[in-house]
Design a protein around this motif. Structure first.
Motif, PDB file in Angstrom:
ATOM      1  N   GLU A   1      18.301 -24.989  -6.829  1.00 21.20           N
ATOM      2  CA  GLU A   1      17.220 -24.181  -6.195  1.00 21.20           C
ATOM      3  C   GLU A   1      16.922 -23.014  -7.291  1.00 21.20           C
ATOM      4  OE1 GLU A   1      14.950 -24.087  -3.626  1.00 21.20           O
ATOM      5  OE2 GLU A   1      15.698 -26.020  -3.403  1.00 21.20           O
ATOM      6  N   LEU A   2      18.249 -22.397  -7.453  1.00 20.73           N
ATOM      7  CA  LEU A   2      18.252 -21.325  -8.558  1.00 20.73           C
ATOM      8  C   LEU A   2      18.047 -21.729  -9.974  1.00 20.73           C
ATOM      9  CD1 LEU A   2      21.319 -19.482  -7.467  1.00 20.73           C
ATOM     10  CD2 LEU A   2      18.965 -18.965  -6.835  1.00 20.73           C
ATOM     11  N   SER A   3      18.154 -22.909 -10.333  1.00 20.48           N
ATOM     12  CA  SER A   3      18.147 -23.164 -11.726  1.00 20.48           C
ATOM     13  C   SER A   3      16.624 -23.994 -12.198  1.00 20.48           C
ATOM     14  CB  SER A   3      19.165 -24.020 -12.251  1.00 20.48           C
ATOM     15  OG  SER A   3      19.297 -25.006 -11.585  1.00 20.48           O
ATOM     16  N   ASP A   4      16.200 -24.572 -11.077  1.00 15.79           N
ATOM     17  CA  ASP A   4      14.651 -25.362 -11.197  1.00 15.79           C
ATOM     18  C   ASP A   4      13.714 -24.265 -11.067  1.00 15.79           C
ATOM     19  OD1 ASP A   4      12.576 -27.034 -11.590  1.00 15.79           O
ATOM     20  OD2 ASP A   4      13.021 -28.023  -9.784  1.00 15.79           O
ATOM     21  N   LEU A   5      13.574 -23.370 -12.098  1.00 18.94           N
ATOM     22  CA  LEU A   5      12.722 -22.254 -12.130  1.00 18.94           C
ATOM     23  C   LEU A   5      11.367 -22.625 -11.915  1.00 18.94           C
ATOM     24  CD1 LEU A   5      14.206 -20.420 -14.716  1.00 18.94           C
ATOM     25  CD2 LEU A   5      14.553 -19.565 -12.419  1.00 18.94           C
ATOM     26  N   ASP A   6      10.764 -23.686 -12.464  1.00 23.02           N
ATOM     27  CA  ASP A   6       9.402 -24.073 -12.035  1.00 23.02           C
ATOM     28  C   ASP A   6       9.239 -24.856 -10.921  1.00 23.02           C
ATOM     29  OD1 ASP A   6      10.323 -26.138 -13.316  1.00 23.02           O
ATOM     30  OD2 ASP A   6       9.015 -26.019 -14.770  1.00 23.02           O
ATOM     31  N   ARG A   7      10.293 -25.218  -9.986  1.00 21.84           N
ATOM     32  CA  ARG A   7      10.252 -26.105  -8.841  1.00 21.84           C
ATOM     33  C   ARG A   7       9.596 -27.566  -9.232  1.00 21.84           C
ATOM     34  NH1 ARG A   7      13.541 -23.276  -6.360  1.00 21.84           N
ATOM     35  NH2 ARG A   7      13.250 -21.196  -5.570  1.00 21.84           N
TER      36      ARG A   7
ATOM     37  N   GLU B   1      16.638 -24.545 -17.938  1.00 25.56           N
ATOM     38  CA  GLU B   1      17.063 -24.477 -16.587  1.00 25.56           C
ATOM     39  C   GLU B   1      18.536 -25.293 -16.786  1.00 25.56           C
ATOM     40  OE1 GLU B   1      12.443 -24.875 -14.846  1.00 25.56           O
ATOM     41  OE2 GLU B   1      13.436 -26.538 -15.425  1.00 25.56           O
ATOM     42  N   PHE B   2      18.665 -26.442 -17.267  1.00 26.58           N
ATOM     43  CA  PHE B   2      19.920 -27.012 -17.242  1.00 26.58           C
ATOM     44  C   PHE B   2      21.032 -26.102 -17.589  1.00 26.58           C
ATOM     45  CE2 PHE B   2      23.162 -29.865 -19.023  1.00 26.58           C
ATOM     46  CZ  PHE B   2      23.382 -30.670 -18.110  1.00 26.58           C
ATOM     47  N   SER B   3      20.805 -25.355 -18.578  1.00 30.47           N
ATOM     48  CA  SER B   3      21.928 -24.161 -18.893  1.00 30.47           C
ATOM     49  C   SER B   3      22.226 -23.541 -17.648  1.00 30.47           C
ATOM     50  CB  SER B   3      21.425 -23.459 -20.113  1.00 30.47           C
ATOM     51  OG  SER B   3      21.467 -24.398 -21.290  1.00 30.47           O
ATOM     52  N   VAL B   4      21.191 -23.026 -16.733  1.00 30.93           N
ATOM     53  CA  VAL B   4      21.438 -22.108 -15.798  1.00 30.93           C
ATOM     54  C   VAL B   4      22.255 -22.895 -14.827  1.00 30.93           C
ATOM     55  CG1 VAL B   4      20.556 -20.953 -14.077  1.00 30.93           C
ATOM     56  CG2 VAL B   4      19.429 -20.827 -16.550  1.00 30.93           C
ATOM     57  N   ALA B   5      21.950 -24.174 -14.631  1.00 28.10           N
ATOM     58  CA  ALA B   5      22.916 -24.898 -13.495  1.00 28.10           C
ATOM     59  C   ALA B   5      23.989 -25.041 -14.015  1.00 28.10           C
ATOM     60  CB  ALA B   5      21.929 -26.235 -13.207  1.00 28.10           C
TER      61      ALA B   5
ATOM     62  N   VAL C   1      28.043 -18.511  -5.885  1.00 28.61           N
ATOM     63  CA  VAL C   1      26.767 -18.793  -6.444  1.00 28.61           C
ATOM     64  C   VAL C   1      25.762 -17.566  -5.681  1.00 28.61           C
ATOM     65  CG1 VAL C   1      24.960 -20.430  -6.558  1.00 28.61           C
ATOM     66  CG2 VAL C   1      27.362 -21.088  -6.688  1.00 28.61           C
ATOM     67  N   PRO C   2      25.073 -16.963  -6.516  1.00 30.44           N
ATOM     68  CA  PRO C   2      23.947 -16.014  -5.765  1.00 30.44           C
ATOM     69  C   PRO C   2      23.143 -16.527  -5.003  1.00 30.44           C
ATOM     70  CG  PRO C   2      23.721 -16.210  -8.143  1.00 30.44           C
ATOM     71  CD  PRO C   2      24.945 -16.911  -7.831  1.00 30.44           C
TER      72      PRO C   2
ATOM     73  N   PRO D   1      19.544 -11.186 -15.562  1.00 29.66           N
ATOM     74  CA  PRO D   1      20.294 -11.670 -16.516  1.00 29.66           C
ATOM     75  C   PRO D   1      20.583 -13.070 -16.800  1.00 29.66           C
ATOM     76  CG  PRO D   1      21.471  -9.701 -15.521  1.00 29.66           C
ATOM     77  CD  PRO D   1      20.405 -10.255 -14.750  1.00 29.66           C
ATOM     78  N   LEU D   2      20.179 -13.819 -15.621  1.00 31.38           N
ATOM     79  CA  LEU D   2      20.529 -15.207 -15.835  1.00 31.38           C
ATOM     80  C   LEU D   2      19.010 -15.918 -15.895  1.00 31.38           C
ATOM     81  CD1 LEU D   2      23.156 -16.588 -13.023  1.00 31.38           C
ATOM     82  CD2 LEU D   2      22.481 -17.626 -15.185  1.00 31.38           C
ATOM     83  N   VAL D   3      18.216 -15.469 -15.866  1.00 35.39           N
ATOM     84  CA  VAL D   3      16.620 -16.023 -16.046  1.00 35.39           C
ATOM     85  C   VAL D   3      16.750 -16.158 -17.596  1.00 35.39           C
ATOM     86  CG1 VAL D   3      14.223 -15.844 -15.892  1.00 35.39           C
ATOM     87  CG2 VAL D   3      15.618 -14.891 -14.251  1.00 35.39           C
ATOM     88  N   PRO D   4      16.378 -17.312 -18.198  1.00 32.82           N
ATOM     89  CA  PRO D   4      16.202 -17.594 -19.314  1.00 32.82           C
ATOM     90  C   PRO D   4      15.402 -16.586 -19.997  1.00 32.82           C
ATOM     91  CG  PRO D   4      16.437 -19.658 -18.287  1.00 32.82           C
ATOM     92  CD  PRO D   4      16.252 -18.466 -17.428  1.00 32.82           C
ATOM     93  N   PRO D   5      15.577 -16.493 -21.350  1.00 32.42           N
ATOM     94  CA  PRO D   5      14.488 -15.384 -21.820  1.00 32.42           C
ATOM     95  C   PRO D   5      13.212 -16.154 -22.025  1.00 32.42           C
ATOM     96  CG  PRO D   5      16.466 -15.389 -23.239  1.00 32.42           C
ATOM     97  CD  PRO D   5      16.524 -16.509 -22.089  1.00 32.42           C
ATOM     98  N   SER D   6      13.063 -17.327 -22.066  1.00 34.63           N
ATOM     99  CA  SER D   6      11.677 -18.153 -22.118  1.00 34.63           C
ATOM    100  C   SER D   6      11.106 -18.119 -20.886  1.00 34.63           C
ATOM    101  CB  SER D   6      12.190 -19.597 -22.811  1.00 34.63           C
ATOM    102  OG  SER D   6      13.016 -20.290 -21.838  1.00 34.63           O
ATOM    103  N   LYS D   7      11.712 -17.703 -19.822  1.00 42.18           N
ATOM    104  CA  LYS D   7      11.149 -17.914 -18.593  1.00 42.18           C
ATOM    105  C   LYS D   7      10.653 -16.676 -17.827  1.00 42.18           C
ATOM    106  CE  LYS D   7      12.633 -22.380 -18.330  1.00 42.18           C
ATOM    107  NZ  LYS D   7      11.850 -23.423 -18.516  1.00 42.18           N
TER     108      LYS D   7
END
Lengths: 13, 98
Positions: free
Chosen positions: B53-59, B67-71, B84-85, B91-97
Protein backbone atom coordinates in the motif's frame (compact mmCIF):
# COMPACT_ATOMS: atom_id res chain seq x y z
CA UNK A 1 -7.26 -9.62 -12.02
CA UNK A 2 -7.20 -9.80 -8.22
CA UNK A 3 -10.20 -11.62 -6.77
CA UNK A 4 -10.70 -9.40 -3.76
CA UNK A 5 -14.20 -8.18 -4.33
CA UNK A 6 -13.08 -4.59 -4.30
CA UNK A 7 -11.00 -2.59 -6.69
CA UNK A 8 -7.84 -3.41 -4.81
CA UNK A 9 -4.57 -3.35 -6.65
CA UNK A 10 -2.83 -4.93 -3.67
CA UNK A 11 -1.67 -8.49 -4.40
CA UNK A 12 -1.50 -9.22 -0.68
CA UNK A 13 -5.14 -8.53 0.09
CA UNK B 1 10.75 20.33 0.55
CA UNK B 2 14.26 19.35 -0.44
CA UNK B 3 14.48 16.35 1.87
CA UNK B 4 17.04 13.70 0.97
CA UNK B 5 15.51 10.33 0.12
CA UNK B 6 16.09 7.84 2.92
CA UNK B 7 17.05 5.19 0.38
CA UNK B 8 20.81 5.65 0.16
CA UNK B 9 22.55 5.42 -3.24
CA UNK B 10 24.26 2.13 -2.32
CA UNK B 11 20.93 0.66 -1.19
CA UNK B 12 19.26 1.96 -4.33
CA UNK B 13 21.87 0.17 -6.43
CA UNK B 14 21.16 -3.09 -4.59
CA UNK B 15 17.40 -2.68 -4.96
CA UNK B 16 17.79 -1.73 -8.63
CA UNK B 17 19.76 -4.90 -9.34
CA UNK B 18 17.02 -6.98 -7.69
CA UNK B 19 14.44 -5.04 -9.70
CA UNK B 20 16.28 -5.73 -12.95
CA UNK B 21 16.70 -9.42 -12.11
CA UNK B 22 12.91 -9.79 -11.90
CA UNK B 23 12.41 -8.91 -15.54
CA UNK B 24 10.57 -5.58 -15.54
CA UNK B 25 8.50 -4.87 -18.65
CA UNK B 26 8.52 -1.25 -19.74
CA UNK B 27 10.26 -0.34 -16.50
CA UNK B 28 7.61 -1.77 -14.21
CA UNK B 29 7.04 -4.99 -12.30
CA UNK B 30 3.56 -6.42 -11.92
CA UNK B 31 2.26 -7.49 -8.54
CA UNK B 32 2.62 -11.17 -9.31
CA UNK B 33 6.35 -10.68 -9.98
CA UNK B 34 6.97 -8.67 -6.83
CA UNK B 35 4.82 -10.75 -4.50
CA UNK B 36 7.11 -13.84 -4.24
CA UNK B 37 10.09 -11.61 -3.52
CA UNK B 38 8.33 -9.93 -0.63
CA UNK B 39 6.99 -13.26 0.62
CA UNK B 40 10.60 -14.46 0.70
CA UNK B 41 11.17 -12.06 3.57
CA UNK B 42 8.95 -14.32 5.74
CA UNK B 43 7.17 -11.25 7.07
CA UNK B 44 3.45 -11.67 7.84
CA UNK B 45 1.20 -11.12 4.84
CA UNK B 46 -0.65 -8.27 6.55
CA UNK B 47 2.67 -6.45 6.98
CA UNK B 48 3.56 -7.06 3.35
CA UNK B 49 0.13 -5.81 2.33
CA UNK B 50 0.83 -2.56 4.12
CA UNK B 51 4.29 -2.35 2.54
CA UNK B 52 2.59 -2.67 -0.84
CA UNK B 53 0.00 0.00 0.00
CA UNK B 54 2.78 2.40 0.96
CA UNK B 55 5.04 1.70 -2.00
CA UNK B 56 2.53 1.51 -4.87
CA UNK B 57 2.22 5.27 -4.90
CA UNK B 58 0.05 5.53 -8.01
CA UNK B 59 -2.07 2.49 -7.00
CA UNK B 60 -1.76 0.82 -10.38
CA UNK B 61 -1.00 -2.64 -8.98
CA UNK B 62 2.54 -2.45 -10.31
CA UNK B 63 5.81 -1.07 -9.05
CA UNK B 64 8.30 0.99 -10.97
CA UNK B 65 11.97 1.18 -10.00
CA UNK B 66 11.50 3.81 -7.31
CA UNK B 67 8.33 2.29 -5.87
CA UNK B 68 10.11 -1.06 -5.69
CA UNK B 69 12.96 0.55 -3.75
CA UNK B 70 10.46 1.90 -1.23
CA UNK B 71 8.97 -1.58 -0.84
CA UNK B 72 12.36 -3.20 -0.36
CA UNK B 73 13.45 -0.48 2.06
CA UNK B 74 10.37 -1.06 4.21
CA UNK B 75 10.86 -4.85 4.12
CA UNK B 76 14.49 -4.57 5.21
CA UNK B 77 13.59 -2.16 8.01
CA UNK B 78 10.79 -4.48 9.14
CA UNK B 79 13.26 -7.38 9.23
CA UNK B 80 15.41 -5.27 11.52
CA UNK B 81 12.46 -4.94 13.86
CA UNK B 82 11.25 -1.48 12.90
CA UNK B 83 7.49 -1.11 12.56
CA UNK B 84 6.10 -0.43 9.10
CA UNK B 85 4.48 3.05 9.23
CA UNK B 86 0.76 3.48 8.56
CA UNK B 87 1.46 6.20 6.03
CA UNK B 88 4.53 7.03 4.01
CA UNK B 89 6.75 9.64 5.72
CA UNK B 90 7.87 12.42 3.35
CA UNK B 91 11.55 11.37 3.41
CA UNK B 92 10.48 7.98 2.04
CA UNK B 93 8.62 9.40 -0.94
CA UNK B 94 10.93 9.06 -3.95
CA UNK B 95 12.06 12.48 -5.23
CA UNK B 96 10.52 11.60 -8.61
CA UNK B 97 7.04 11.28 -7.02
CA UNK B 98 6.87 14.46 -4.98
Amino acid sequence: QYPTGGSSTNPFL
Amino acid sequence: VDIPWVVKPEEKMKFDSIFDSLGPVGGILTGDKVKPVLLNSKLPVDILGRVWELSDLDRDGMLDRDEFSVAMYLVYRALEGEPVPMSLPPPLVPPSKR
